[in-house]
Design an enzyme around this catalytic site. Structure first.
Site, PDB file in Angstrom:
ATOM      1  N   GLU A  54       1.046  -1.411  -0.252  1.00 15.46           N
ATOM      2  CA  GLU A  54       0.305  -0.126  -0.263  1.00 15.46           C
ATOM      3  C   GLU A  54       1.285   1.530   0.198  1.00 15.46           C
ATOM      4  OE1 GLU A  54      -3.376   1.722   3.126  1.00 15.46           O
ATOM      5  OE2 GLU A  54      -2.227   0.418   3.829  1.00 15.46           O
ATOM      6  N   LYS A  94     -10.166   1.118  -2.600  1.00 18.32           N
ATOM      7  CA  LYS A  94     -10.281   0.781  -0.946  1.00 18.32           C
ATOM      8  C   LYS A  94     -11.620   1.056  -1.059  1.00 18.32           C
ATOM      9  CE  LYS A  94      -7.766   1.103   3.685  1.00 18.32           C
ATOM     10  NZ  LYS A  94      -6.703   1.119   4.062  1.00 18.32           N
ATOM     11  N   CYS A  97      -5.015  -3.952   3.237  1.00 19.64           N
ATOM     12  CA  CYS A  97      -4.780  -2.976   4.530  1.00 19.64           C
ATOM     13  C   CYS A  97      -5.875  -3.758   5.471  1.00 19.64           C
ATOM     14  CB  CYS A  97      -4.275  -1.929   4.316  1.00 19.64           C
ATOM     15  SG  CYS A  97      -3.643  -1.321   5.566  1.00 19.64           S
TER      16      CYS A  97
END
Length: 264
Positions: free
Chosen positions: A40, A110, A151
């Site tokens: 990331e 995300k 993440c």
């Protein structure tokens, strides 16, 4: 399929971060990887006031990793970057996947944003500057189907179940996982997602200290569909390799058919 997870310590020098990322991709290619995964925010992890200007998916960031994929003849999962968002105050945290020719094969934004307040330890509101994505994404990478995530998504099992139902057999987690949670939760969550969904999990993390006052856990790893960690990075910047055995994956799904037996 041979895969490589690349572990970085990105800071506030974008040019240097990209140089290191390109070096690690070269090492991955030299080691025979078909696919390399970066963490990331691979190009910048520093203070907001000096962050690079957000870019579209066909901007300089994309061109850099498209060229790398083409030059190395390897699939490249370019971690994530700040994509220009829906308004002037918000970006997207976006993953791009490139095929061996350098063509863009998949994009994922995300979905779950890290809004956490732990008194005396961490205060972070990702949603203040990042807009959430709205859809899941699977990348067709030759013999495998990569389910994409980033993440904090790791804490939301329903996302990975949706990816598995939609046909993913490999789950990818580029991350900048915080040290104070990573040492207790990182491996446990990765192994759980692998077991629940009978998928390989490829997790590439940031490692070490970053500005401002942020330390990432690292421990990039590859987990097989039985939940066994088959490769794990040491606590340094580097590249870790693993082989994905698709026959073993099929055998696990056949002998313990939990995906087929689901009722909800």
């Amino acid at each position: 399929m041979r895969v490589a997870v690349c572990q970085l310590n990105a800071r506030d020098d974008r040019a240097e971060n990209l140089r290191v990322a390109r070096t690690l991709l070269q090492r991955a290619a030299d080691g025979g990887a078909d696919l390399a995964v970066l963490p990331e925010y691979v190009d910048y992890l520093g203070r907001a006031h000096s962050a690079p200007k957000p870019e579209p998916v066909d901007g300089e960031f994309a061109a850099f990793f498209a060229d790398a994929a083409h030059e190395l003849g390897m699939w490249v999962h370019a971690g994530s970057f700040h994509e220009a968002g829906p308004d002037a105050e918000h970006t997207y945290n976006t993953t791009l996947v490139f095929d061996r020719s350098g063509a863009l094969a998949a994009t994922y934004r995300k979905i779950h944003l890290y809004d956490v307040e732990i008194p005396g330890r961490v205060s972070y509101q990702e949603s203040a500057t990042v807009a959430p994505g709205a859809s899941t994404a699977i990348a067709e990478v030759e013999r495998v189907r990569l389910g994409l995530s980033i993440c904090y998504d790791l804490r939301f099992p329903e996302l990975y179940r949706r990816l598995a139902i939609d046909g993913a057999n490999v789950l990818v987690v580029p991350a900048a996982f915080m040290l104070h949670t990573g040492r207790d939760h990182w491996e446990v969550l990765l192994r759980a997602r692998a077991i629940e969904n009978q998928c390989y999990v490829l997790a590439a993390g940031q490692i070490g200290n970053h500005d401002p006052d942020r330390t990432c856990f690292g421990r990039s790893m590859v987990v097989d569909p039985w939940g066994t960690v088959i490769a794990q990075a040491p606590d340094v910047v580097g590249v870790t390799f693993a082989e994905l055995d698709l026959e073993r994956l099929a055998e696990i799904r056949e002998t313990l058919p939990s995906l087929a037996n689901r009722r909800i």
